[in-house]
Design a protein around this motif. Sequence first.
Motif, PDB file in Angstrom:
ATOM      1  N   TYR A  66      23.127  16.352  20.965  1.00 35.77           N
ATOM      2  CA  TYR A  66      21.807  15.983  20.380  1.00 35.77           C
ATOM      3  C   TYR A  66      21.785  15.676  18.936  1.00 35.77           C
ATOM      4  CZ  TYR A  66      19.755  16.354  24.823  1.00 35.77           C
ATOM      5  OH  TYR A  66      19.227  16.426  26.370  1.00 35.77           O
ATOM      6  N   ALA A  67      22.884  16.514  18.054  1.00 36.43           N
ATOM      7  CA  ALA A  67      23.129  16.173  16.751  1.00 36.43           C
ATOM      8  C   ALA A  67      23.731  14.753  16.577  1.00 36.43           C
ATOM      9  CB  ALA A  67      24.038  17.105  16.333  1.00 36.43           C
ATOM     10  N   PHE A  68      24.169  14.120  17.442  1.00 36.33           N
ATOM     11  CA  PHE A  68      24.824  12.774  17.490  1.00 36.33           C
ATOM     12  C   PHE A  68      23.829  11.526  17.906  1.00 36.33           C
ATOM     13  CE2 PHE A  68      28.522  15.426  17.550  1.00 36.33           C
ATOM     14  CZ  PHE A  68      29.441  15.184  16.645  1.00 36.33           C
ATOM     15  N   THR A  69      22.869  11.942  18.573  1.00 47.55           N
ATOM     16  CA  THR A  69      21.908  10.915  18.933  1.00 47.55           C
ATOM     17  C   THR A  69      21.272  10.238  17.929  1.00 47.55           C
ATOM     18  OG1 THR A  69      19.922  12.312  19.409  1.00 47.55           O
ATOM     19  CG2 THR A  69      21.318  11.916  21.172  1.00 47.55           C
ATOM     20  N   GLY A  70      20.749   9.051  17.972  1.00 48.73           N
ATOM     21  CA  GLY A  70      20.064   8.031  16.976  1.00 48.73           C
ATOM     22  C   GLY A  70      20.871   6.747  17.022  1.00 48.73           C
ATOM     23  N   PHE A  71      21.997   6.735  17.650  1.00 53.19           N
ATOM     24  CA  PHE A  71      22.981   5.497  17.370  1.00 53.19           C
ATOM     25  C   PHE A  71      22.134   4.467  18.402  1.00 53.19           C
ATOM     26  CE2 PHE A  71      24.678   8.384  21.022  1.00 53.19           C
ATOM     27  CZ  PHE A  71      24.480   7.378  22.152  1.00 53.19           C
ATOM     28  N   GLU A  72      21.375   4.884  19.567  1.00 51.96           N
ATOM     29  CA  GLU A  72      20.852   4.095  20.502  1.00 51.96           C
ATOM     30  C   GLU A  72      19.786   2.991  20.118  1.00 51.96           C
ATOM     31  OE1 GLU A  72      18.578   7.900  20.652  1.00 51.96           O
ATOM     32  OE2 GLU A  72      20.566   7.336  20.410  1.00 51.96           O
ATOM     33  N   SER A  73      19.194   3.465  18.793  1.00 48.27           N
ATOM     34  CA  SER A  73      18.232   2.558  18.104  1.00 48.27           C
ATOM     35  C   SER A  73      18.789   1.595  17.345  1.00 48.27           C
ATOM     36  CB  SER A  73      17.166   3.648  17.180  1.00 48.27           C
ATOM     37  OG  SER A  73      16.461   4.455  18.530  1.00 48.27           O
ATOM     38  N   VAL A  74      19.818   1.841  16.852  1.00 48.72           N
ATOM     39  CA  VAL A  74      20.421   0.956  15.481  1.00 48.72           C
ATOM     40  C   VAL A  74      20.431  -0.600  15.755  1.00 48.72           C
ATOM     41  CG1 VAL A  74      22.450   0.360  14.198  1.00 48.72           C
ATOM     42  CG2 VAL A  74      21.916   2.574  14.644  1.00 48.72           C
ATOM     43  N   ALA A  75      20.443  -1.051  17.222  1.00 49.21           N
ATOM     44  CA  ALA A  75      20.416  -2.348  17.433  1.00 49.21           C
ATOM     45  C   ALA A  75      19.002  -3.011  17.810  1.00 49.21           C
ATOM     46  CB  ALA A  75      21.151  -2.644  18.486  1.00 49.21           C
ATOM     47  N   SER A  76      18.004  -1.952  17.349  1.00 54.40           N
ATOM     48  CA  SER A  76      16.579  -2.706  17.508  1.00 54.40           C
ATOM     49  C   SER A  76      16.350  -3.791  16.377  1.00 54.40           C
ATOM     50  CB  SER A  76      15.727  -1.409  17.239  1.00 54.40           C
ATOM     51  OG  SER A  76      15.722  -0.476  18.146  1.00 54.40           O
ATOM     52  N   GLY A  77      16.926  -3.540  15.461  1.00 54.52           N
ATOM     53  CA  GLY A  77      16.617  -4.586  14.408  1.00 54.52           C
ATOM     54  C   GLY A  77      18.035  -5.662  14.105  1.00 54.52           C
ATOM     55  N   ALA A  78      18.574  -5.900  15.298  1.00 53.25           N
ATOM     56  CA  ALA A  78      19.652  -6.674  15.295  1.00 53.25           C
ATOM     57  C   ALA A  78      19.666  -8.171  14.715  1.00 53.25           C
ATOM     58  CB  ALA A  78      20.086  -7.063  16.801  1.00 53.25           C
ATOM     59  N   GLY A  79      18.218  -8.542  14.755  1.00 53.40           N
ATOM     60  CA  GLY A  79      17.906  -9.815  14.234  1.00 53.40           C
ATOM     61  C   GLY A  79      18.086  -9.826  12.571  1.00 53.40           C
ATOM     62  N   ASP A  80      17.840  -8.651  11.968  1.00 54.97           N
ATOM     63  CA  ASP A  80      18.226  -8.697  10.654  1.00 54.97           C
ATOM     64  C   ASP A  80      19.442  -8.234   9.994  1.00 54.97           C
ATOM     65  OD1 ASP A  80      15.200  -8.874   9.302  1.00 54.97           O
ATOM     66  OD2 ASP A  80      14.918  -7.629  10.920  1.00 54.97           O
ATOM     67  N   MET A  81      20.651  -8.538  10.902  1.00 60.51           N
ATOM     68  CA  MET A  81      22.162  -8.105  10.706  1.00 60.51           C
ATOM     69  C   MET A  81      22.731  -9.424  10.722  1.00 60.51           C
ATOM     70  SD  MET A  81      21.989  -4.507  13.077  1.00 60.51           S
ATOM     71  CE  MET A  81      21.010  -3.202  12.833  1.00 60.51           C
ATOM     72  N   GLU A  82      23.899  -9.244  10.039  1.00 56.41           N
ATOM     73  CA  GLU A  82      24.944 -10.250   9.808  1.00 56.41           C
ATOM     74  C   GLU A  82      25.443 -10.187  11.267  1.00 56.41           C
ATOM     75  OE1 GLU A  82      27.080 -10.102   6.644  1.00 56.41           O
ATOM     76  OE2 GLU A  82      25.443 -10.540   5.282  1.00 56.41           O
ATOM     77  N   LYS A  83      25.712 -11.299  11.714  1.00 58.53           N
ATOM     78  CA  LYS A  83      26.618 -11.563  13.120  1.00 58.53           C
ATOM     79  C   LYS A  83      26.646  -9.971  13.798  1.00 58.53           C
ATOM     80  CE  LYS A  83      29.729 -14.532  10.939  1.00 58.53           C
ATOM     81  NZ  LYS A  83      31.042 -14.831  10.336  1.00 58.53           N
ATOM     82  N   PRO A  84      25.293  -9.629  14.477  1.00 53.68           N
ATOM     83  CA  PRO A  84      25.273  -8.494  15.272  1.00 53.68           C
ATOM     84  C   PRO A  84      26.230  -8.435  16.482  1.00 53.68           C
ATOM     85  CG  PRO A  84      23.366  -9.726  15.541  1.00 53.68           C
ATOM     86  CD  PRO A  84      24.000 -10.539  14.664  1.00 53.68           C
ATOM     87  N   GLU A  85      26.394  -9.501  17.171  1.00 51.01           N
ATOM     88  CA  GLU A  85      27.092  -9.242  18.156  1.00 51.01           C
ATOM     89  C   GLU A  85      28.514  -9.023  17.851  1.00 51.01           C
ATOM     90  OE1 GLU A  85      27.652 -13.404  16.746  1.00 51.01           O
ATOM     91  OE2 GLU A  85      26.200 -11.976  16.844  1.00 51.01           O
ATOM     92  N   LYS A  86      29.107  -9.258  16.644  1.00 49.14           N
ATOM     93  CA  LYS A  86      30.094  -8.802  16.102  1.00 49.14           C
ATOM     94  C   LYS A  86      30.402  -7.381  15.536  1.00 49.14           C
ATOM     95  CE  LYS A  86      32.445 -13.461  16.035  1.00 49.14           C
ATOM     96  NZ  LYS A  86      32.800 -14.398  15.073  1.00 49.14           N
ATOM     97  N   ASN A  87      29.374  -7.432  14.525  1.00 47.66           N
ATOM     98  CA  ASN A  87      29.439  -6.379  13.583  1.00 47.66           C
ATOM     99  C   ASN A  87      28.969  -4.993  14.473  1.00 47.66           C
ATOM    100  OD1 ASN A  87      30.507  -7.360  11.304  1.00 47.66           O
ATOM    101  ND2 ASN A  87      28.397  -8.055  10.791  1.00 47.66           N
ATOM    102  N   LEU A  88      27.994  -4.941  15.108  1.00 44.35           N
ATOM    103  CA  LEU A  88      27.239  -3.915  16.130  1.00 44.35           C
ATOM    104  C   LEU A  88      28.333  -2.878  16.816  1.00 44.35           C
ATOM    105  CD1 LEU A  88      23.630  -4.562  17.044  1.00 44.35           C
ATOM    106  CD2 LEU A  88      24.295  -2.727  15.422  1.00 44.35           C
ATOM    107  N   PRO A  89      29.254  -3.616  17.591  1.00 51.12           N
ATOM    108  CA  PRO A  89      30.250  -3.103  18.389  1.00 51.12           C
ATOM    109  C   PRO A  89      31.269  -2.434  17.562  1.00 51.12           C
ATOM    110  CG  PRO A  89      29.945  -5.220  19.429  1.00 51.12           C
ATOM    111  CD  PRO A  89      29.067  -5.246  18.068  1.00 51.12           C
ATOM    112  N   ARG A  90      31.567  -2.813  16.433  1.00 51.98           N
ATOM    113  CA  ARG A  90      32.571  -2.203  15.182  1.00 51.98           C
ATOM    114  C   ARG A  90      31.743  -1.019  14.533  1.00 51.98           C
ATOM    115  NH1 ARG A  90      34.789  -5.280  11.493  1.00 51.98           N
ATOM    116  NH2 ARG A  90      32.957  -6.835  11.381  1.00 51.98           N
ATOM    117  N   ALA A  91      30.693  -1.413  14.270  1.00 51.55           N
ATOM    118  CA  ALA A  91      29.829  -0.421  13.143  1.00 51.55           C
ATOM    119  C   ALA A  91      29.574   0.939  13.974  1.00 51.55           C
ATOM    120  CB  ALA A  91      28.796  -1.401  12.781  1.00 51.55           C
TER     121      ALA A  91
END
Length: 466
Positions: free
Chosen positions: A213-238
């Motif tokens: 549970y100390a590692f949870t939180g990652f599941e919400s990061v893509a909520s703002g994908a529209g405000d990220m550069e190339k989310p389909e490429k950057n999120l899977p790496r980030a």
Amino acid sequence: MEQKRKLGFWSIVLLTINSIIGTGIFLSPGGVAKQSGALAPFIYVCAAVFAIMLALTFASASKYTRESGAAYAYVRTAFGDNTGLYVGITRFVSASIAWGVMATGAVGTAFQILGYQSDAITFGMRTIGFIVLMVVLFIINVLGTKIFEWVSNLSTIGKCVALVFAILAGIVIAVKTGNHMGEITALVNDAGEKVVPPMTTAGFVTALVAAFYAFTGFESVASGAGDMEKPEKNLPRAIPVAIGIVAAIYFGIILTAMLIDPVAMVTSSSVVVLADVFKSTVIRNVIVIGAFVSMFGINVASSFHTPRLLEAMALRKQVPDVFAKRNSKDIPVNAFIITVLFAIVIPMAFSYDMKGIMIISTIARFVQFVLVPVAVIMFFYGKTKNPTLEGAKKNFATDVVVSVISLILTALLLFKFDWKGSFSTTAETGTSLNMFAIVAMLIGYVIIPVLVYFYAKAHTDKKIAQ
């Protein structure tokens, strides 16, 4: 026209770290140590592997769509609009409440760090501090992505610097004073019983789940994908990079703390447990400040994720269009305002009784951990209700094998979750139903979703009639 500023790769990595590292590693690492003893650092490594498996499914899902909304977008694409709407609205309600819980915790801990005892913090004091924090977060967001990015990155770096400083100082102290890790094994309570029981399979699993549970939180990061550069490429790496960094920091701080004074970590009653491991006033102050920065940082991250989830549903016409409108700084200000109201009003209505409402956030997380891996498998085989992004690079290992492993790990989480404790309260008169939790579940998982469903249906029927 001015080009919209979006979060780049490293800002996404820092946002993910900010979304994961909260108060737990500062305030309550002793819980895992009490269950696992000297194995605590390695429990966190295992928990990191556990988290990476689940995170990879979310990272894999993000390459199939550029839409904001994270689990909402993935489930809607795979299972259709109605299922997506249910996941989206329950995630929004639970995330808003979770934000309120974290804000409440930040305010309460801030008062305690300033010298106030828990019972001395009145409802009025807590409410004023709560509202002030929300106003500050509102200002940070409405000033635009550039200011938000700066504050988010700074708070992430601040909490990481505090932890890394503690690790380096701890290594120096451990070299000078020697290894004290074995002391935790000999620790006994007033009844002469060992505080840390011998490790068993059940104990290992329990400690692993607690550390996860100390590692949870990652599941919400893509909520703002529209405000990220190339989310389909950057999120899977980030996302995997961020979890790897968090895992290294967690392992380092738990290991050094166990080497220096594991007894203090297990027995401390201080607000910031981790600080009690160190005798140096300077190091203790750095850790306390780091804990406060960490609490503020995770609230900053929540203020970014949660409103954009509501905006994602508004863009799909499933909730009122007003929540899709952005201000001159390209911020979904209306979505932010309603999110803040949820985050403030619901915790206040429950008199800040966090146990009663935390269950909503927990259940919503389980729903995501089940449906998103299934959605990724559907993406891989092309069996979806709505089209995925063309040109997405499919990978059997990450899209199918890892998703199956994630489902197995989620089943373990569901099995080990304290269902009885979440829906009951214990007092001198015995155990009874936790009405706060039951009411919260009815509101978050039945009443609000039903109301939103009928709104979306009416909007769809009206569009068809036209």
